[in-house]
Design a protein around this motif. Structure first.
Motif, PDB file in Angstrom:
ATOM      1  N   LEU A  22     -34.050  50.118  47.966  1.00 22.78           N
ATOM      2  CA  LEU A  22     -33.687  51.482  47.957  1.00 22.78           C
ATOM      3  C   LEU A  22     -33.909  51.446  46.262  1.00 22.78           C
ATOM      4  CD1 LEU A  22     -30.062  50.453  49.292  1.00 22.78           C
ATOM      5  CD2 LEU A  22     -31.384  52.328  50.231  1.00 22.78           C
ATOM      6  N   ALA A  23     -34.284  50.701  45.999  1.00 20.23           N
ATOM      7  CA  ALA A  23     -35.082  51.140  44.605  1.00 20.23           C
ATOM      8  C   ALA A  23     -36.147  51.296  43.714  1.00 20.23           C
ATOM      9  CB  ALA A  23     -34.188  49.997  43.007  1.00 20.23           C
ATOM     10  N   HIS A  24     -36.869  51.477  45.619  1.00 13.78           N
ATOM     11  CA  HIS A  24     -38.318  51.267  45.543  1.00 13.78           C
ATOM     12  C   HIS A  24     -38.985  52.037  44.307  1.00 13.78           C
ATOM     13  CE1 HIS A  24     -42.559  50.732  46.622  1.00 13.78           C
ATOM     14  NE2 HIS A  24     -42.792  51.991  47.277  1.00 13.78           N
ATOM     15  N   GLY A  25     -40.090  51.987  43.209  1.00 13.29           N
ATOM     16  CA  GLY A  25     -40.616  52.851  42.504  1.00 13.29           C
ATOM     17  C   GLY A  25     -39.480  53.262  41.292  1.00 13.29           C
ATOM     18  N   VAL A  26     -38.131  53.511  41.271  1.00 14.71           N
ATOM     19  CA  VAL A  26     -37.074  53.115  40.045  1.00 14.71           C
ATOM     20  C   VAL A  26     -37.346  51.932  39.181  1.00 14.71           C
ATOM     21  CG1 VAL A  26     -35.459  53.469  40.968  1.00 14.71           C
ATOM     22  CG2 VAL A  26     -35.922  55.135  39.351  1.00 14.71           C
ATOM     23  N   SER A  27     -37.409  51.434  39.998  1.00 17.39           N
ATOM     24  CA  SER A  27     -36.950  50.028  38.543  1.00 17.39           C
ATOM     25  C   SER A  27     -38.622  49.875  38.048  1.00 17.39           C
ATOM     26  CB  SER A  27     -36.917  48.676  40.217  1.00 17.39           C
ATOM     27  OG  SER A  27     -38.238  48.155  40.293  1.00 17.39           O
ATOM     28  N   ARG A  28     -39.294  50.490  38.144  1.00 21.20           N
ATOM     29  CA  ARG A  28     -40.503  50.539  37.055  1.00 21.20           C
ATOM     30  C   ARG A  28     -40.272  51.633  35.838  1.00 21.20           C
ATOM     31  NH1 ARG A  28     -45.812  50.137  41.611  1.00 21.20           N
ATOM     32  NH2 ARG A  28     -45.126  48.526  43.047  1.00 21.20           N
ATOM     33  N   PRO A  32     -35.351  51.800  30.435  1.00 22.34           N
ATOM     34  CA  PRO A  32     -33.768  52.849  30.898  1.00 22.34           C
ATOM     35  C   PRO A  32     -33.116  52.286  31.992  1.00 22.34           C
ATOM     36  CG  PRO A  32     -35.867  54.288  30.206  1.00 22.34           C
ATOM     37  CD  PRO A  32     -36.548  52.725  30.221  1.00 22.34           C
ATOM     38  N   PHE A  33     -33.860  51.825  33.377  1.00 25.20           N
ATOM     39  CA  PHE A  33     -33.810  51.592  34.139  1.00 25.20           C
ATOM     40  C   PHE A  33     -32.385  50.620  33.908  1.00 25.20           C
ATOM     41  CE2 PHE A  33     -33.409  49.158  38.255  1.00 25.20           C
ATOM     42  CZ  PHE A  33     -32.935  49.390  39.180  1.00 25.20           C
ATOM     43  N   LEU A  34     -32.994  49.860  33.354  1.00 24.60           N
ATOM     44  CA  LEU A  34     -32.223  48.479  33.553  1.00 24.60           C
ATOM     45  C   LEU A  34     -31.359  48.267  32.377  1.00 24.60           C
ATOM     46  CD1 LEU A  34     -35.577  45.417  32.249  1.00 24.60           C
ATOM     47  CD2 LEU A  34     -34.105  45.903  34.261  1.00 24.60           C
ATOM     48  N   TRP A  35     -31.279  49.519  31.515  1.00 24.54           N
ATOM     49  CA  TRP A  35     -29.978  49.901  31.226  1.00 24.54           C
ATOM     50  C   TRP A  35     -29.226  50.360  31.651  1.00 24.54           C
ATOM     51  CZ3 TRP A  35     -26.430  53.998  30.079  1.00 24.54           C
ATOM     52  CH2 TRP A  35     -25.172  53.830  29.034  1.00 24.54           C
ATOM     53  N   TRP A  36     -29.153  51.357  32.447  1.00 30.04           N
ATOM     54  CA  TRP A  36     -28.026  51.659  33.401  1.00 30.04           C
ATOM     55  C   TRP A  36     -28.061  50.996  34.651  1.00 30.04           C
ATOM     56  CZ3 TRP A  36     -25.386  55.763  33.114  1.00 30.04           C
ATOM     57  CH2 TRP A  36     -25.912  56.939  32.759  1.00 30.04           C
ATOM     58  N   GLY A  37     -29.182  49.212  34.844  1.00 35.68           N
ATOM     59  CA  GLY A  37     -28.446  48.904  35.730  1.00 35.68           C
ATOM     60  C   GLY A  37     -27.420  47.900  35.114  1.00 35.68           C
ATOM     61  N   ALA A  38     -27.288  47.272  34.255  1.00 36.81           N
ATOM     62  CA  ALA A  38     -26.061  46.693  33.555  1.00 36.81           C
ATOM     63  C   ALA A  38     -24.832  47.703  33.121  1.00 36.81           C
ATOM     64  CB  ALA A  38     -27.069  46.092  31.843  1.00 36.81           C
ATOM     65  N   VAL A  39     -24.900  48.910  33.495  1.00 34.29           N
ATOM     66  CA  VAL A  39     -23.963  49.433  33.081  1.00 34.29           C
ATOM     67  C   VAL A  39     -23.560  49.733  34.386  1.00 34.29           C
ATOM     68  CG1 VAL A  39     -22.582  51.586  32.549  1.00 34.29           C
ATOM     69  CG2 VAL A  39     -24.819  50.656  30.417  1.00 34.29           C
ATOM     70  N   SER A  40     -24.156  50.182  34.927  1.00 29.91           N
ATOM     71  CA  SER A  40     -23.749  50.098  36.596  1.00 29.91           C
ATOM     72  C   SER A  40     -23.047  49.204  37.616  1.00 29.91           C
ATOM     73  CB  SER A  40     -24.745  50.263  37.540  1.00 29.91           C
ATOM     74  OG  SER A  40     -25.615  49.986  37.617  1.00 29.91           O
ATOM     75  N   SER A  41     -23.751  47.883  37.618  1.00 33.95           N
ATOM     76  CA  SER A  41     -23.551  46.422  37.528  1.00 33.95           C
ATOM     77  C   SER A  41     -21.512  46.341  36.502  1.00 33.95           C
ATOM     78  CB  SER A  41     -24.572  45.171  37.570  1.00 33.95           C
ATOM     79  OG  SER A  41     -26.138  45.925  38.158  1.00 33.95           O
ATOM     80  N   ALA A 216     -30.817  61.042  24.929  1.00 33.56           N
ATOM     81  CA  ALA A 216     -30.993  62.668  25.613  1.00 33.56           C
ATOM     82  C   ALA A 216     -32.108  62.052  27.575  1.00 33.56           C
ATOM     83  CB  ALA A 216     -31.274  63.455  24.741  1.00 33.56           C
ATOM     84  N   ALA A 217     -32.947  61.293  26.873  1.00 35.72           N
ATOM     85  CA  ALA A 217     -34.173  60.620  28.266  1.00 35.72           C
ATOM     86  C   ALA A 217     -33.347  60.471  29.339  1.00 35.72           C
ATOM     87  CB  ALA A 217     -35.505  60.419  28.102  1.00 35.72           C
ATOM     88  N   LEU A 218     -32.408  59.246  28.611  1.00 30.67           N
ATOM     89  CA  LEU A 218     -31.517  58.128  29.004  1.00 30.67           C
ATOM     90  C   LEU A 218     -30.133  58.770  30.284  1.00 30.67           C
ATOM     91  CD1 LEU A 218     -31.676  55.299  29.136  1.00 30.67           C
ATOM     92  CD2 LEU A 218     -29.862  55.269  28.101  1.00 30.67           C
ATOM     93  N   ALA A 219     -29.510  59.501  29.509  1.00 31.94           N
ATOM     94  CA  ALA A 219     -28.682  60.097  30.402  1.00 31.94           C
ATOM     95  C   ALA A 219     -29.509  61.499  31.478  1.00 31.94           C
ATOM     96  CB  ALA A 219     -27.619  61.665  29.089  1.00 31.94           C
ATOM     97  N   ALA A 220     -30.532  61.689  31.328  1.00 35.73           N
ATOM     98  CA  ALA A 220     -31.876  62.548  31.931  1.00 35.73           C
ATOM     99  C   ALA A 220     -31.640  61.511  33.347  1.00 35.73           C
ATOM    100  CB  ALA A 220     -32.385  63.436  31.628  1.00 35.73           C
ATOM    101  N   PHE A 221     -32.452  60.716  32.670  1.00 37.88           N
ATOM    102  CA  PHE A 221     -32.921  59.618  34.398  1.00 37.88           C
ATOM    103  C   PHE A 221     -31.455  59.206  35.285  1.00 37.88           C
ATOM    104  CE2 PHE A 221     -33.150  55.059  35.597  1.00 37.88           C
ATOM    105  CZ  PHE A 221     -34.594  55.281  35.930  1.00 37.88           C
ATOM    106  N   GLY A 222     -30.124  58.691  34.376  1.00 40.49           N
ATOM    107  CA  GLY A 222     -29.156  58.584  35.053  1.00 40.49           C
ATOM    108  C   GLY A 222     -28.694  59.666  36.406  1.00 40.49           C
ATOM    109  N   ARG A 223     -28.891  61.337  35.398  1.00 43.41           N
ATOM    110  CA  ARG A 223     -28.612  62.017  36.346  1.00 43.41           C
ATOM    111  C   ARG A 223     -29.570  62.103  37.600  1.00 43.41           C
ATOM    112  NH1 ARG A 223     -27.306  64.699  31.237  1.00 43.41           N
ATOM    113  NH2 ARG A 223     -29.274  66.063  31.581  1.00 43.41           N
ATOM    114  N   LEU A 224     -30.764  62.034  37.721  1.00 39.57           N
ATOM    115  CA  LEU A 224     -31.737  62.225  38.365  1.00 39.57           C
ATOM    116  C   LEU A 224     -31.336  60.639  39.368  1.00 39.57           C
ATOM    117  CD1 LEU A 224     -33.873  63.802  39.990  1.00 39.57           C
ATOM    118  CD2 LEU A 224     -35.356  61.658  38.056  1.00 39.57           C
ATOM    119  N   GLU A 225     -31.405  59.923  38.837  1.00 38.26           N
ATOM    120  CA  GLU A 225     -31.792  59.159  39.680  1.00 38.26           C
ATOM    121  C   GLU A 225     -30.118  57.935  40.404  1.00 38.26           C
ATOM    122  OE1 GLU A 225     -33.713  57.962  41.032  1.00 38.26           O
ATOM    123  OE2 GLU A 225     -35.986  59.412  40.129  1.00 38.26           O
ATOM    124  N   TRP A 226     -29.363  58.884  39.879  1.00 39.70           N
ATOM    125  CA  TRP A 226     -27.782  58.245  39.681  1.00 39.70           C
ATOM    126  C   TRP A 226     -27.301  57.267  41.288  1.00 39.70           C
ATOM    127  CZ3 TRP A 226     -24.064  58.673  43.836  1.00 39.70           C
ATOM    128  CH2 TRP A 226     -23.976  60.327  44.602  1.00 39.70           C
TER     129      TRP A 226
END
Length: 298
Positions: A22-28, A32-41, A216-226
């Motif tokens: 499901l996260a193919h590609g975005v995990s790279r 930013p992905f690791l931060w959101w991953g820890a928060v969402s987990s 700001a970029a982190l928030a944008a990444f979260g909105r795009l890949e939520w």
């Protein structure tokens, strides 16, 4: 290995393969992905803790020490892995790490925990590890060589493939956090859910430091890949919670290699859905792994 433990670990492998697909590609995307991953987990699973026995039967001090050390080990694993992907071939790093990690886990578990799986089960472990490495090197054969950073020597002067080196280092970190987590959960009677939530929460400060100044970029990444972030937050902790539960009732020497069946599932997805190269070789290597899983139930 009991049928219950086998089902737990195989379910964990399915969950792990699921979030990777499901996260193919975005995990790279890296930190930013690791931060959101820890928060969402943390947010997804913290509400489950009261319904799964709290922190378990252990003391608070043991829990805090356990998650602190584990979070450092898991962050180290991710940092080494990400660096390996930057300087080496993706498939080489992945195959080396996923083969080395279980192998070292088996050796350490037998040495420190005195585990003595049946000989036929150890044969199964060896074949599973060989099959996993074979899958990775099938990918390696068809993958383009990575770009060489300026800081690295030219190919003619390179003494060792950086993909192999950082794959090996990643495998060491996998083995270390696997053994530590198994020890803490067993010794302190900790709940796998609470332990996983605590470990994820303690990783947030590390990743916050890594993404500082880019909110700001982190928030944008979260909105795009939520959607993918949410999938990670559900499935990634679930996969490791199931592994920790299996470790409580089965030898680490058997659980550690079997959880890497996720590599088989992802490889088959790549062959039949993404139409990646060498499908016959992928299926053959996968068949070796699957055919030998039965030996681990002995």
């Amino acid at each position: 290995m009991s049928l219950v433990a086998l089902v737990l670990v195989f379910s964990a492998a399915i969950a792990h393969a699921g979030w990777n697909v499901l996260a193919h590609g975005v995990s790279r995307a890296g930190y930013p992905f690791l931060w959101w991953g820890a928060v969402s987990s943390t947010l997804v699973w913290i509400g489950v803790v009261p319904f799964t026995g709290g922190i378990g039967t252990g003391d608070v001090g043991g829990f805090v020490l356990g998650v602190l050390v584990s979070s450092v080990l898991h962050v180290t694993y991710m940092v080494v892995l990400q660096h390996g992907y930057r300087v080496g071939n993706l498939s080489t790093v992945y195959a080396t790490a996923r083969g080395t990690g279980p192998f070292l886990s088996v050796i350490i578990a037998m040495t420190l925990f005195g585990e003595r799986p049946a000989p036929v089960a150890l044969v199964g472990v060896a074949v599973v590890i060989i099959g996993i490495v074979a899958i990775g090197f099938v990918d390696r054969a068809g993958s383009p060589a990575p770009a060489i950073p300026d800081s690295l020597p030219a190919p003619g002067r390179r003494r060792i493939d950086p993909g192999l080196l950082f794959g090996l280092l990643t495998g060491v970190t996998i083995a270390v956090y696997t053994i530590w987590d198994a020890f803490v959960v067993r010794a302190h009677g900790l709940s796998p859910v609470a332990f996983m939530v605590g470990t994820a929460a303690m990783q947030i400060p590390f990743y916050s430091f890594a993404v500082r100044g880019r909110w700001a970029a982190l928030a944008a990444f979260g909105r795009l890949e939520w959607r993918r972030i949410l999938a990670f937050g559900i499935l990634s902790p679930l996969s490791y919670i199931l592994v920790l539960q299996a470790i409580r009732i089965a030898p680490v020497a058997l659980v550690a290699p079997l959880r890497e069946v996720s590599v088989v599932l992802v490889s088959l997805f790549g062959a039949f859905v993404l139409r990646e190269g060498r499908p016959a070789w992928r299926v053959g290597a996968a068949a070796i792994v699957v055919a030998r899983i039965a030996l681990l139930a002995v």
